[in-house]
Write a protein that holds these residues in place. Structure first.
Motif, PDB file in Angstrom:
ATOM      1  N   ASP A   1      39.366  33.142  54.696  1.00 32.27           N
ATOM      2  CA  ASP A   1      37.987  32.981  55.170  1.00 32.27           C
ATOM      3  C   ASP A   1      37.074  32.479  54.055  1.00 32.27           C
ATOM      4  N   VAL A   2      37.258  33.037  52.845  1.00 35.35           N
ATOM      5  CA  VAL A   2      36.384  32.715  51.711  1.00 35.35           C
ATOM      6  C   VAL A   2      37.224  32.518  50.461  1.00 35.35           C
ATOM      7  N   VAL A   3      36.950  31.450  49.716  1.00 41.31           N
ATOM      8  CA  VAL A   3      37.490  31.269  48.370  1.00 41.31           C
ATOM      9  C   VAL A   3      36.343  31.409  47.387  1.00 41.31           C
ATOM     10  N   VAL A   4      36.547  32.238  46.354  1.00 44.19           N
ATOM     11  CA  VAL A   4      35.561  32.398  45.281  1.00 44.19           C
ATOM     12  C   VAL A   4      36.178  31.862  43.999  1.00 44.19           C
ATOM     13  N   SER A   5      35.512  30.911  43.365  1.00 44.89           N
ATOM     14  CA  SER A   5      35.982  30.368  42.092  1.00 44.89           C
ATOM     15  C   SER A   5      35.236  31.049  40.959  1.00 44.89           C
ATOM     16  N   GLY A   6      35.968  31.870  40.202  1.00 48.49           N
ATOM     17  CA  GLY A   6      35.360  32.577  39.078  1.00 48.49           C
ATOM     18  C   GLY A   6      35.402  34.079  39.280  1.00 48.49           C
ATOM     19  N   ALA A   7      35.948  34.804  38.304  1.00 47.78           N
ATOM     20  CA  ALA A   7      36.060  36.262  38.405  1.00 47.78           C
ATOM     21  C   ALA A   7      35.217  36.963  37.357  1.00 47.78           C
TER      22      ALA A   7
ATOM     23  N   ARG B   1      35.927  39.881  56.041  1.00 47.26           N
ATOM     24  CA  ARG B   1      36.521  38.567  55.800  1.00 47.26           C
ATOM     25  C   ARG B   1      37.630  38.649  54.753  1.00 47.26           C
ATOM     26  N   THR B   2      38.625  37.767  54.894  1.00 52.37           N
ATOM     27  CA  THR B   2      39.647  37.653  53.856  1.00 52.37           C
ATOM     28  C   THR B   2      39.093  36.784  52.741  1.00 52.37           C
ATOM     29  N   VAL B   3      39.160  37.298  51.518  1.00 53.70           N
ATOM     30  CA  VAL B   3      38.550  36.642  50.370  1.00 53.70           C
ATOM     31  C   VAL B   3      39.595  36.478  49.275  1.00 53.70           C
ATOM     32  N   LEU B   4      39.676  35.287  48.715  1.00 46.07           N
ATOM     33  CA  LEU B   4      40.570  35.003  47.601  1.00 46.07           C
ATOM     34  C   LEU B   4      39.733  34.611  46.394  1.00 46.07           C
ATOM     35  N   VAL B   5      39.864  35.374  45.301  1.00 40.44           N
ATOM     36  CA  VAL B   5      39.163  35.087  44.050  1.00 40.44           C
ATOM     37  C   VAL B   5      40.141  34.418  43.095  1.00 40.44           C
ATOM     38  N   LEU B   6      39.750  33.276  42.547  1.00 42.97           N
ATOM     39  CA  LEU B   6      40.592  32.530  41.617  1.00 42.97           C
ATOM     40  C   LEU B   6      39.873  32.412  40.276  1.00 42.97           C
ATOM     41  N   ASP B   7      40.612  32.653  39.203  1.00 42.70           N
ATOM     42  CA  ASP B   7      40.024  32.519  37.870  1.00 42.70           C
ATOM     43  C   ASP B   7      41.044  31.864  36.952  1.00 42.70           C
ATOM     44  N   ARG B   8      40.579  30.921  36.168  1.00 41.23           N
ATOM     45  CA  ARG B   8      41.490  30.158  35.317  1.00 41.23           C
ATOM     46  C   ARG B   8      42.045  30.986  34.170  1.00 41.23           C
ATOM     47  N   GLN B   9      41.337  32.026  33.750  1.00 43.76           N
ATOM     48  CA  GLN B   9      41.792  32.846  32.633  1.00 43.76           C
ATOM     49  C   GLN B   9      42.787  33.903  33.112  1.00 43.76           C
ATOM     50  N   ARG B  10      43.908  33.996  32.420  1.00 42.25           N
ATOM     51  CA  ARG B  10      44.863  35.066  32.757  1.00 42.25           C
ATOM     52  C   ARG B  10      44.345  36.415  32.279  1.00 42.25           C
ATOM     53  N   THR B  11      43.649  36.397  31.137  1.00 44.36           N
ATOM     54  CA  THR B  11      43.052  37.615  30.576  1.00 44.36           C
ATOM     55  C   THR B  11      41.591  37.327  30.270  1.00 44.36           C
ATOM     56  N   PRO B  12      40.658  38.107  30.823  1.00 41.75           N
ATOM     57  CA  PRO B  12      39.228  37.850  30.565  1.00 41.75           C
ATOM     58  C   PRO B  12      38.904  37.907  29.082  1.00 41.75           C
ATOM     59  N   THR B  13      38.035  37.023  28.641  1.00 43.47           N
ATOM     60  CA  THR B  13      37.617  36.960  27.241  1.00 43.47           C
ATOM     61  C   THR B  13      36.421  37.880  27.009  1.00 43.47           C
ATOM     62  N   PRO B  14      36.471  38.742  25.973  1.00 44.35           N
ATOM     63  CA  PRO B  14      35.301  39.576  25.671  1.00 44.35           C
ATOM     64  C   PRO B  14      34.101  38.702  25.330  1.00 44.35           C
TER      65      PRO B  14
ATOM     66  N   TYR C   1      30.188  44.647  29.652  1.00 46.79           N
ATOM     67  CA  TYR C   1      30.415  43.654  30.702  1.00 46.79           C
ATOM     68  C   TYR C   1      31.832  43.794  31.260  1.00 46.79           C
ATOM     69  N   ALA C   2      32.804  44.068  30.397  1.00 46.36           N
ATOM     70  CA  ALA C   2      34.178  44.251  30.861  1.00 46.36           C
ATOM     71  C   ALA C   2      34.276  45.440  31.806  1.00 46.36           C
ATOM     72  N   ASP C   3      33.530  46.515  31.524  1.00 45.58           N
ATOM     73  CA  ASP C   3      33.551  47.688  32.407  1.00 45.58           C
ATOM     74  C   ASP C   3      32.934  47.355  33.755  1.00 45.58           C
ATOM     75  N   LEU C   4      31.862  46.552  33.746  1.00 47.43           N
ATOM     76  CA  LEU C   4      31.261  46.135  35.012  1.00 47.43           C
ATOM     77  C   LEU C   4      32.255  45.341  35.846  1.00 47.43           C
TER      78      LEU C   4
ATOM     79  N   ILE D   1      42.689  38.985  44.131  1.00 40.57           N
ATOM     80  CA  ILE D   1      42.260  38.320  42.906  1.00 40.57           C
ATOM     81  C   ILE D   1      43.480  37.723  42.229  1.00 40.57           C
ATOM     82  N   LEU D   2      43.450  36.422  41.984  1.00 39.55           N
ATOM     83  CA  LEU D   2      44.540  35.733  41.292  1.00 39.55           C
ATOM     84  C   LEU D   2      44.006  35.130  40.007  1.00 39.55           C
ATOM     85  N   ARG D   3      44.667  35.417  38.890  1.00 40.35           N
ATOM     86  CA  ARG D   3      44.260  34.879  37.595  1.00 40.35           C
ATOM     87  C   ARG D   3      45.259  33.817  37.141  1.00 40.35           C
ATOM     88  N   GLY D   4      44.821  32.982  36.241  1.00 41.10           N
ATOM     89  CA  GLY D   4      45.665  31.886  35.784  1.00 41.10           C
ATOM     90  C   GLY D   4      45.729  30.749  36.781  1.00 41.10           C
TER      91      GLY D   4
END
Length: 430
Positions: free
Chosen positions: A10-16, A32-45, A110-113, A127-130
């Motif tokens: 239903d929804v694609v979100v670019s950015g986690a 709704r079914t939502v798919l979150v995509l983020d290019r980073q495998r591990t979030p950067t501090p 921010y990481a805790d949020l 949520i899919l990373r990478g």
């Protein structure tokens, strides 16, 4: 590990980041079914999104994740104080006088949020990373109808994902915003900010903005007996000396801002964990295009001084989810989102820019006017309450042209000391 990417949702979100996760959480709660995509495998501090205004506290509470964030050690703050280099108060904004139950700022990692938002997701959200979104798909009418991706599980030629709604939460450079043809006004401030993560200190429970000869010096508490220190620097400040040895720079900072001298040894120890940022104002021409919504920094960015960035992002998500109803088409809902959100974002941009100029201006008329406006506002309880409401997001009443004349001392405010009208007063009057 192999990632399976669905063909349609239903929804694609670019950015986690916070904006993308908040949008996914709010839209997923509608079923709704939502798919979150983020290019980073591990979030950067990163030193951002740490100051949560009372409006954000309300949103997180209503989403059921506030207590989880408090459990990370998030620090409550009830006051924003603008001080001179010696710590003497120039202007103090008391959040404790706000109406309603949300009268505190929370200073959190921010990481805790991100973690509490991700941990509180409805079962309809994945949520899919990478996985990197490289462009937008369009239907025969030119409407955005999905995204093209590359990365884990996408195959050699990438993968196409169809969606009734695409949400761009992919930052100030937003590839999706560009793909949709949405223009943007982006302006860089004439200074940068050096962010330091200072450990082993116990600072006052306030947002302390020091107005100094070098500009802004901002200090606030963080979880784990730490504080954040932002220092305004010139764009070319380290061009000749480099950043290999910041000790002479630190000596000058502590001499220029005696109020933070007790933090001296801890500040020196933090220099190796520095982050240097350019600072921008950004305003997208539109918050949506057919099939696409912009949230967070893909749509807007303001100076960190007023602490409005992540708060605007959470409110974007809440407003978007409220607008996308089953009774309306997605594109009609996006028009409602635009109509609801745009005036508020423009107001926030004005408040943030004015607050930044009062503190960061180094010379000339902007510095003199900033000092005058602070003095007049500090002496006017009504304007202080109104400023607190505007910054907090819980009692928004934009300053009028007449209010600006009061701040400049060109008119006398006869109602400066009039007690505020409360909700109870209004109810009794009816």
């Amino acid at each position: 590990m192999t990632t399976t990417i669905p063909d349609s949702v239903d929804v694609v979100v670019s950015g986690a980041g916070a904006a993308g996760l908040a949008a996914a959480r709010a839209l997923g709660a509608t079923g709704r079914t939502v798919l979150v995509l983020d290019r980073q495998r591990t979030p950067t501090p990163v030193a951002k999104g740490e100051i949560l205004q009372p409006e954000s506290v309300r949103i997180l509470d209503e989403w059921g994740v506030l207590e989880a964030l408090r459990a990370t050690g998030a620090r409550p703050v009830e006051r924003l104080a603008i001080r001179d280099p010696h710590g003497e108060p120039l202007l103090s904004i008391d959040y404790g006088q706000l109406p309603g139950p949300y009268r505190q700022v929370l200073c959190a990692e921010y990481a805790d949020l991100r973690n509490v938002l991700a941990g509180g997701m409805p079962g309809t959200v994945e949520i899919l990373r990478g996985v990197r979104v490289t462009g937008a798909l369009r239907d025969g009418a030119g409407r955005v109808s999905g995204v093209h991706t590359v990365g884990d599980g996408a195959g050699a030629g990438g993968t196409e994902i169809r969606a009734g709604l695409v949400v761009a939460a992919d930052g100030m450079s937003s590839p999706l915003r560009k793909a949709a043809g949405v223009g943007v006004d982006r302006q860089e401030y004439p200074h940068r900010l050096l962010a330091l993560d200072v450990e082993g200190v116990d600072v006052a429970a306030e947002l302390a903005a020091y107005r100094t000869a070098r500009g802004l010096c901002l200090v606030y508490p963080l979880p784990g007996n730490r504080c954040r220190l932002y220092v305004q620097v010139r764009p070319d400040e380290f061009r000749a000396s480099g950043m290999a040895d910041l000790n002479p720079w630190c000596d000058a900072l502590l001499a220029d801002v005696p109020a933070i001298a007790p933090l001296g040894s801890a500040v020196r120890a933090s220099l190796r964990r520095r982050q240097l940022f350019a600072v921008y104002r950004l305003r997208a021409d539109r918050l949506s295009a057919p099939g696409l919504a912009l949230v967070g920094e893909s749509a807007h960015a303001v100076h960190p001084m007023a602490a409005q960035g992540v708060n605007s992002s959470l409110r974007d998500a809440e407003t978007l989810a409220g607008a996308v109803t089953s009774e309306s088409t997605v594109d009609n809902s996006l028009e409602a989102y635009e109509a609801d959100r745009r005036p508020r974002l423009d107001h926030i941009a004005t408040v943030s820019h004015n607050a930044a100029r009062m503190i960061t201006a180094l010379s000339g008329a902007p510095k003199l006017l900033g000092a005058r406006m602070m003095r007049r506002t500090a002496a006017n309880p009504r304007l202080l309450r109104q400023t607190a409401g505007n910054l907090s997001g819980t009692d928004v009443r934009p300053l009028t042209l007449v209010d600006r004349l009061y701040q400049l001392g060109l008119l006398v405010d006869r109602h400066a000391n009039t007690p505020p009208v409360t909700a109870t007063d209004r109810s009794e009057a009816r």
